[in-house]
Design a protein around this motif. Structure first.
Motif, PDB file in Angstrom:
ATOM      1  N   GLU A 211     -15.752  29.948 -79.841  1.00  0.00           N
ATOM      2  CA  GLU A 211     -15.115  29.934 -81.152  1.00  0.00           C
ATOM      3  C   GLU A 211     -15.959  29.178 -82.175  1.00  0.00           C
ATOM      4  O   GLU A 211     -16.385  28.048 -81.930  1.00  0.00           O
TER       5      GLU A 211
ATOM      6  N   GLU B 183     -12.392  18.899 -77.976  1.00  0.00           N
ATOM      7  CA  GLU B 183     -11.033  18.563 -78.404  1.00  0.00           C
ATOM      8  C   GLU B 183     -10.011  18.839 -77.308  1.00  0.00           C
ATOM      9  O   GLU B 183      -9.192  17.993 -76.986  1.00  0.00           O
ATOM     10  N   SER B 184     -10.057  20.030 -76.717  1.00  0.00           N
ATOM     11  CA  SER B 184      -9.037  20.420 -75.740  1.00  0.00           C
ATOM     12  C   SER B 184      -9.436  20.122 -74.300  1.00  0.00           C
ATOM     13  O   SER B 184      -8.590  20.068 -73.422  1.00  0.00           O
ATOM     14  N   GLY B 185     -10.736  19.968 -74.055  1.00  0.00           N
ATOM     15  CA  GLY B 185     -11.210  19.753 -72.698  1.00  0.00           C
ATOM     16  C   GLY B 185     -11.354  21.038 -71.889  1.00  0.00           C
ATOM     17  O   GLY B 185     -11.756  21.008 -70.734  1.00  0.00           O
ATOM     18  N   GLU B 186     -11.027  22.180 -72.505  1.00  0.00           N
ATOM     19  CA  GLU B 186     -11.182  23.465 -71.807  1.00  0.00           C
ATOM     20  C   GLU B 186     -12.648  23.731 -71.537  1.00  0.00           C
ATOM     21  O   GLU B 186     -13.508  23.390 -72.343  1.00  0.00           O
ATOM     22  N   THR B 187     -12.931  24.356 -70.396  1.00  0.00           N
ATOM     23  CA  THR B 187     -14.316  24.670 -70.053  1.00  0.00           C
ATOM     24  C   THR B 187     -14.532  26.180 -70.025  1.00  0.00           C
ATOM     25  O   THR B 187     -13.620  26.946 -69.705  1.00  0.00           O
ATOM     26  N   TYR B 188     -15.746  26.567 -70.368  1.00  0.00           N
ATOM     27  CA  TYR B 188     -16.169  27.968 -70.383  1.00  0.00           C
ATOM     28  C   TYR B 188     -17.515  28.024 -69.680  1.00  0.00           C
ATOM     29  O   TYR B 188     -18.421  27.280 -70.041  1.00  0.00           O
TER      30      TYR B 188
ATOM     31  N   THR C  29     -17.901  22.661 -72.633  1.00  0.00           N
ATOM     32  CA  THR C  29     -16.607  21.989 -72.648  1.00  0.00           C
ATOM     33  C   THR C  29     -16.189  21.759 -74.094  1.00  0.00           C
ATOM     34  O   THR C  29     -16.917  21.132 -74.865  1.00  0.00           O
ATOM     35  N   ASP C  30     -15.029  22.288 -74.466  1.00  0.00           N
ATOM     36  CA  ASP C  30     -14.458  22.069 -75.795  1.00  0.00           C
ATOM     37  C   ASP C  30     -14.111  20.584 -75.883  1.00  0.00           C
ATOM     38  O   ASP C  30     -13.319  20.087 -75.092  1.00  0.00           O
TER      39      ASP C  30
ATOM     40  N   TYR D 113     -18.715  21.792 -78.779  1.00  0.00           N
ATOM     41  CA  TYR D 113     -18.764  21.907 -77.321  1.00  0.00           C
ATOM     42  C   TYR D 113     -19.855  21.000 -76.757  1.00  0.00           C
ATOM     43  O   TYR D 113     -20.907  20.828 -77.374  1.00  0.00           O
TER      44      TYR D 113
ATOM     45  N   LYS E  12     -15.789  25.040 -83.642  1.00  0.00           N
ATOM     46  CA  LYS E  12     -15.444  24.059 -82.615  1.00  0.00           C
ATOM     47  C   LYS E  12     -16.714  23.441 -82.065  1.00  0.00           C
ATOM     48  O   LYS E  12     -17.770  24.060 -82.062  1.00  0.00           O
TER      49      LYS E  12
END
Length: 74
Positions: A51, A30-35, A27-28, A56, A54
């Motif tokens: 990236e 800063e943005s809350g995006e998950t991978y 989970t990023d 995580y 960043k």
């Protein structure tokens, strides 16, 4: 890795291995995006592109080994 541990990729990708069968989610912070790296099994692992620069949060079952990364423990 403890849940409060954050990682930062040293290169454009990281390799994950673990002691249990699990999905691994990054989970990023800063943005809350998950991978998701998908399902890994004990003794095998997987690689995911993330990236550089960043931070995580890593979530999964068992003890995960993630490399190469910088680590921040809060």
């Amino acid at each position: 890795m403890k849940s409060a541990t954050q990682i930062q990729p040293v290169t454009g990708s990281v390799k994950v291995t673990g002691t249990a069968d699990t999905d691994v989610v990054f989970t990023d912070i800063e943005s809350g995006e998950t991978y998701a790296i998908g399902y890994i099994t004990s003794g095998t692992g997987g690689t995911i592109k993330l990236e550089r620069g960043k931070w995580y949060r890593v979530e999964g079952v068992g003890e995960l080994t993630v490399r190469p990364v910088n680590v921040r423990i809060e």
